[in-house]
Design an enzyme around this catalytic site. Sequence first.
Site: not given
Length: 111
Positions: A22, A34
């Site tokens: 992430h 992201c």
Amino acid sequence: MIKVTIDYDPQKRISSFTLSGHADFAKKGSDIVCAGVSAVSFGAVNSIMSLAGIEPKIEQGGNGGYLRCVIPTDISEDTQEKVQLLLNGMLISLQTIEREYGKYIKINQNI
């Protein structure tokens, strides 16, 4: 950090890519790194399926933090050219994100 691995075949064509992790640029739902990486990578997979007419092997998991896409080897040269154009477009877009947000995304190419 998002880690992107691009694998190449002996002809120096992209044979697969893997995204894991992430970005942690911002809280969930506001993370533009992201969102950008996801849009680019899923857009490439969807384009390969729609425009090249093939079904790559896709693996997903890890709360949205993992995507692997493997291109079939038994496709025509014409189809391979289309796939490579789409994958190289994806790579260029990911490299652009890496240039701006290198603290949150790292691309490794296994040529």
